[in-house]
Motif scaffolding. Structure first.
Motif: not given
Length: 649
Positions: A296-324
């Motif tokens: 809701p505050d726009g400071r975290t973006l969640y997404f789904s990815s099939s990248r290596k190192g996950g636990f299965g087919g597609n996993d949920i990830y998140k990234v934090e977004i700084d002031e810049s």
């Protein structure tokens, strides 16, 4: 007279032979082999809808129908139409096709159709004969998930749902997002280029004005200009910065050229238009990245990815977004949320609650929707979830919102639905039981750990099976105003059976303290050891004076013996009748024999085989209380008993 052909000149003969060869080639090119080859080529290019068309054309004349049915089933599965794959997996197996994954995916397809018992049986059958460790692990997880199915089905509905019929089309509509007074969504509608993967159009992002009436929503649908690109999928928009920043998924041309994977793009609204979308730095070029969702505050973006190192087919990830506007390193949400299956279509509620769709967590089939509560996924239950794909939920507030589903009775491939929280406080019923056994001569009963207990409906049909824990405990979720039976079997013991009902046990609304409440019932099941020749008294079997007719009250008690015989088909019994000493010995012997025979005939009339039961009248020859003087003592002597005389091993 013999008919003869006129001999043709040599040049004419060569032309005729050439014509035959050409005709043979033309006919061969239309045969099943050619269709299979074309289907394989399209399948390899992930053009599954075209592959299905060619395979179906090959079916009629092909010898290897089992293998072709398997390829059709796989094309449906890989284009996200698992329920439609079920009859083709079945035809492949019935046709002698023995590729191991067909047995697993057939079970999953049955589950996607809501045929839970058939799916469970198919998956169990596969586990008994399968050899592939990876596939067996999937099947084992699915079988284990069935243990929670009754709990999910037993959850009291918390929402009312309504199909947005005026907005939905025969194409697909999904991924709702509310921005200002608009409903943003993704759709394959329109007359654009066909996507060969599933036969629908390419995805674009659209908007329509919200209305108070869900039935009226759908007028003046408009595409998002400067975002949608012809021949590419553009979908799953999420917004931040008061709607001036959009992140969405783009990609997958459905050909071997160009962008194969789905990636995340960002665009900003400037000068009354959206800027050219730019590829986000968090994408993995070797992976599928999609399903973005801002907090809701726009400071975290969640997404789904099939990248290596996950636990299965597609996993949920998140990234934090700084002031810049820089992104942190993507962080996997961990094994409590991500599974060996697929987690995607993440969304964030107004209160920060994370919602995901998963086909790896225990659910009703395909993708189910979950909320993350105290770090753990909780299934949203019916009617939000169904045997189909249920995904892409968006909460306008804590009471209402929208979600997507391809459930039965929809209008298109995927449809948009509106949901509203039921204002009534909810009650979920459960029965908590303990399984015991009692051996002959034992002073006390003991718990039975790690043993199956079956929940049956009022008609005696099995609904769910639970296994007792180390303390002999088990739990089932129950519907309101319903009657059930708890049943457990063990060799050498009478089958344990107990009824449990929720009828009349719904608390008044004004006594409920929570929005969602639990009523937990208690039950004890006892497995009694079978001892041959041991007399067991049937209580409350009464007869009119000098009569042997079965009274209605006696029939109720005899029905219990009928149930014992049905539950224990391997036993044969003697049913005996006894009198007190009042009356002559001959009279009492005759009366007891008539009563025993009358009881036996009643039991036989209820469907018990005559060979399993014998009538015996003992008169006054086997008194429990010799020299009885009181009416109570005479009553103990007047009794009906049964004893097991034979056990089929």
């Amino acid at each position: 007279m013999h008919l003869t052909l006129k001999r043709l000149p040599l040049a004419h003969q060569f032309r005729f032979i050439g014509f035959l060869l050409l005709l043979t080639l033309l006919l061969g090119s239309c045969g099943p082999g050619a269709y299979i080859s074309k289907g394989d080529k399209r399948f390899e290019q992930e053009e599954y809808e075209r592959a299905i068309e060619f395979y179906k054309q090959a079916l009629a004349k092909a010898d290897n129908k089992g293998e072709i049915n398997y390829r059709i089933a796989e094309a449906y599965r890989l284009s996200n139409r698992l329920a439609e794959a079920a009859p083709y997996y079945q035809a492949a197996i019935d046709g002698g096709f023995r590729k191991e994954d067909a047995y697993l995916y057939y079970g999953l397809a049955l589950k996607a159709q809501g045929q839970y018992e058939a799916a469970l049986n198919q998956l169990r059958d596969y586990l008994r004969v399968g050899t592939n460790p990876q596939l067996k692990a999937v099947a084992a997880r699915e079988v284990e998930s069935f243990s929670t199915l009754s709990n999910i089905l037993g959850m009291a509905p918390r929402f009312k749902v309504q199909n947005l019929e005026a907005l939905n089309t025969e194409a697909s509509e999904f991924a709702p997002y509310v921005l200002n007074n608009d409903l943003i969504f993704s759709s394959t509608r329109g007359a654009g280029k066909e996507y060969m993967g599933n036969g629908e159009g390419f995805l674009d992002i659209f908007a329509t004005a919200l209305t108070d009436s869900a039935a009226a929503m759908g007028g003046a649908v408009r595409p998002y200009d400067n975002i949608n690109v012809e021949g590419l999928h553009d979908a799953l928009a999420t917004f931040a910065n008061e709607g001036r920043t959009v992140v969405f998924a783009r990609g997958n041309q459905g050909t071997k050229k160009g962008r194969q994977n789905v990636d995340l793009f960002v665009s900003n609204f400037r000068g009354n238009a959206w800027t050219e979308p730019q590829l986000l730095s968090i994408n993995d070029p070797q992976a599928w990245d999609s399903s973005p969702a801002f907090s809701p505050d726009g400071r975290t973006l969640y997404f789904s990815s099939s990248r290596k190192g996950g636990f299965g087919g597609n996993d949920i990830y998140k990234v934090e977004i700084d002031e810049s506007g820089r992104f942190s390193k993507p962080e996997n949400l961990g094994p409590e949320i991500n599974t060996p299956g697929n987690e995607s279509f993440v969304s964030i509620g107004p209160d920060g609650t994370v919602y995901v769709a998963s086909d790896g967590l225990p659910g009703l089939g395909n993708l189910d929707l979950f909320r993350i509560e105290n770090g753990r996924p909780v299934n949203l239950g019916q009617p939000i979830n169904s045997p189909g794909d249920d995904f892409g939920i968006f909460f306008q507030n804590k009471y209402a919102g929208f979600f997507s589903s391809n459930r039965e009775a929809g209008k298109g491939g995927d449809d948009l639905y509106r949901f509203e929280r039921d204002a009534r406080k909810q009650v979920n019923f459960f029965v908590d039981g303990t399984l015991y056994q009692l051996r002959e001569g034992a002073q006390k009963r003991t718990v039975v750990p790690n043993h199956p207990v079956v929940l049956q409906n009022e008609e005696g049909e099995p609904i769910e099976t639970a296994t007792t824990d180390a303390s002999g405990h088990f739990t089932f979720a129950l519907d309101s105003a319903s009657t059930y039976y708890l049943v457990s079997e063990k060799p050498g013991f009478f089958t344990a059976r107990q009824s449990v009902t929720t009828e009349g046990k719904m608390p008044p609304q004004d006594q409920l303290t929570q929005q969602v409440n639990e009523v937990r019932l208690n039950a004890s099941l006892v497995l009694n050891e079978i001892v041959e020749q041991k007399a067991i008294v049937l209580e409350n079997i009464f007869y009119d004076f000098d009569k042997a007719d079965i009274r209605p009250d006696a029939a109720i008690e005899l029905d219990k013996l009928v149930q014992i015989l049905e539950d224990n088909p391997g036993i044969s019994i003697e049913l005996s009748s006894h009198t007190d000493v009042r009356g002559t010995e001959a009279y009492n012997l005759d009366l007891s024999q008539r009563r025993a025979e009358s009881a036996v005939e009643y039991i036989i009339s209820q469907g018990i085989d005559r060979s399993r039961i014998t009538a015996k009248g003992y008169g006054e020859s086997r008194l429990i209380v010799p020299n009885a003087t009181t009416e109570e003592e005479h009553q103990r002597n007047r009794r009906t008993e049964f004893k097991v005389v034979e056990i089929d091993e």
